[in-house]
Design a protein around this motif. Structure first.
Motif, PDB file in Angstrom:
ATOM      1  N   GLY A  58       0.819  -1.204   0.000  1.00 22.94           N
ATOM      2  CA  GLY A  58       0.000   0.000   0.000  1.00 22.94           C
ATOM      3  C   GLY A  58       0.855   1.256   0.000  1.00 22.94           C
ATOM      4  O   GLY A  58       2.087   1.194   0.095  1.00 22.94           O
ATOM      5  N   ALA A  59       0.191   2.409  -0.076  1.00 29.38           N
ATOM      6  CA  ALA A  59       0.886   3.692  -0.159  1.00 29.38           C
ATOM      7  C   ALA A  59       1.758   3.954   1.071  1.00 29.38           C
ATOM      8  O   ALA A  59       2.797   4.606   0.965  1.00 29.38           O
ATOM      9  N   LEU A  60       1.359   3.469   2.231  1.00 25.15           N
ATOM     10  CA  LEU A  60       2.159   3.696   3.429  1.00 25.15           C
ATOM     11  C   LEU A  60       3.510   2.988   3.371  1.00 25.15           C
ATOM     12  O   LEU A  60       4.457   3.407   4.037  1.00 25.15           O
ATOM     13  N   GLU A  61       3.606   1.940   2.592  1.00 27.39           N
ATOM     14  CA  GLU A  61       4.860   1.197   2.495  1.00 27.39           C
ATOM     15  C   GLU A  61       5.822   1.769   1.457  1.00 27.39           C
ATOM     16  O   GLU A  61       6.997   1.390   1.423  1.00 27.39           O
ATOM     17  N   VAL A  62       5.364   2.667   0.612  1.00 32.61           N
ATOM     18  CA  VAL A  62       6.226   3.232  -0.436  1.00 32.61           C
ATOM     19  C   VAL A  62       7.443   3.937   0.164  1.00 32.61           C
ATOM     20  O   VAL A  62       8.583   3.646  -0.239  1.00 32.61           O
ATOM     21  N   GLY A  82       1.117   5.234  -6.565  1.00 28.68           N
ATOM     22  CA  GLY A  82      -0.010   4.571  -5.934  1.00 28.68           C
ATOM     23  C   GLY A  82      -1.229   5.468  -6.017  1.00 28.68           C
ATOM     24  O   GLY A  82      -1.192   6.539  -6.634  1.00 28.68           O
ATOM     25  N   CYS A  83      -2.290   5.026  -5.396  1.00 27.83           N
ATOM     26  CA  CYS A  83      -3.534   5.781  -5.437  1.00 27.83           C
ATOM     27  C   CYS A  83      -4.295   5.569  -4.138  1.00 27.83           C
ATOM     28  O   CYS A  83      -4.462   4.439  -3.687  1.00 27.83           O
ATOM     29  N   VAL A  84      -4.738   6.684  -3.568  1.00 21.61           N
ATOM     30  CA  VAL A  84      -5.563   6.642  -2.372  1.00 21.61           C
ATOM     31  C   VAL A  84      -6.863   7.365  -2.706  1.00 21.61           C
ATOM     32  O   VAL A  84      -6.843   8.546  -3.067  1.00 21.61           O
ATOM     33  N   ILE A  85      -7.968   6.642  -2.634  1.00 20.11           N
ATOM     34  CA  ILE A  85      -9.281   7.212  -2.937  1.00 20.11           C
ATOM     35  C   ILE A  85     -10.033   7.398  -1.623  1.00 20.11           C
ATOM     36  O   ILE A  85     -10.102   6.478  -0.808  1.00 20.11           O
ATOM     37  N   ILE A 117       1.940   9.466  -5.863  1.00 22.63           N
ATOM     38  CA  ILE A 117       0.841   8.833  -5.130  1.00 22.63           C
ATOM     39  C   ILE A 117      -0.367   9.750  -5.259  1.00 22.63           C
ATOM     40  O   ILE A 117      -0.375  10.855  -4.708  1.00 22.63           O
ATOM     41  N   LEU A 118      -1.346   9.302  -6.010  1.00 21.64           N
ATOM     42  CA  LEU A 118      -2.556  10.098  -6.209  1.00 21.64           C
ATOM     43  C   LEU A 118      -3.388  10.110  -4.939  1.00 21.64           C
ATOM     44  O   LEU A 118      -3.556   9.073  -4.294  1.00 21.64           O
TER      45      LEU A 118
END
Length: 179
Positions: A58-62, A82-85, A117-118
């Motif tokens: 997930g984005a937190l691991e980037v 990545g993408c967070v909606i 990261i969107l």
């Protein structure tokens, strides 16, 4: 509407020595992530650079993966994708803020990072931003990393060798034995 605005884009940097980037992607929304990666790869290759790709959950691991790669490898720069909606809980705010903050802190330590990261309100916004033929945010993140690499090289004083070296050379240079 953001899609109709005109933005200035810096000319693509050029390099005298090889450049290698690591693309770190969180493919939670696989179709969106695939478009971000396609845009990033195209921009990196257009600059004559090379890339490697890893996936994280997930984005937190980037940011963590980029930090590990910087300590244990020799990439010139990094592209976080990545993408967070937005959902129904405050978890969205945590993921957006902490992934962005993690990348910014690494950048302030001297890493050349493009943040792709969107952070969007809905899937439609993500699709438009990820599409290489539309807003191409993956390509933009790669371009940002390339520009930062160019600045670091322009100002000199690299703290570690610039460019990609095979793993066996790293081990030998660090006092390891070749097995």
């Amino acid at each position: 509407m953001a899609g109709s605005e005109q933005h200035y884009i810096l000319p693509r940097p050029s390099f005298d020595a090889p450049v290698k980037l690591l693309i770190v992607v969180a493919p939670y929304y696989k179709d969106i992530a695939d478009n971000l990666v396609a845009g990033a790869k195209a921009e990196i290759e257009a600059a004559g650079a090379s890339w490697d790709l890893i996936e994280v959950p997930g984005a937190l691991e980037v940011p963590s993966a980029i930090s590990m790669a910087d300590r244990q490898s020799n990439f010139d720069g990094y592209v976080g994708l990545g993408c967070v909606i937005r959902g129904e809980t405050t978890h969205y705010d945590t993921v957006c803020n902490d992934s962005s903050r993690g990348l910014m802190l690494l950048g302030l330590q001297g890493l050349a990072i493009g943040n792709g990261i969107l952070t969007v309100e809905n899937r439609d916004q993500a699709v438009v931003r990820a599409d290489p033929a539309d807003q191409n945010k993956g390509g933009g993140a790669a371009a940002a990393a390339l520009h930062l690499i160019a600045l670091r090289r322009k100002w000199g004083r690299p703290e570690k060798p610039v460019g990609f070296r095979p793993w066996d050379e790293i081990r030998i240079a660090d006092g390891g034995s070749q097995a």
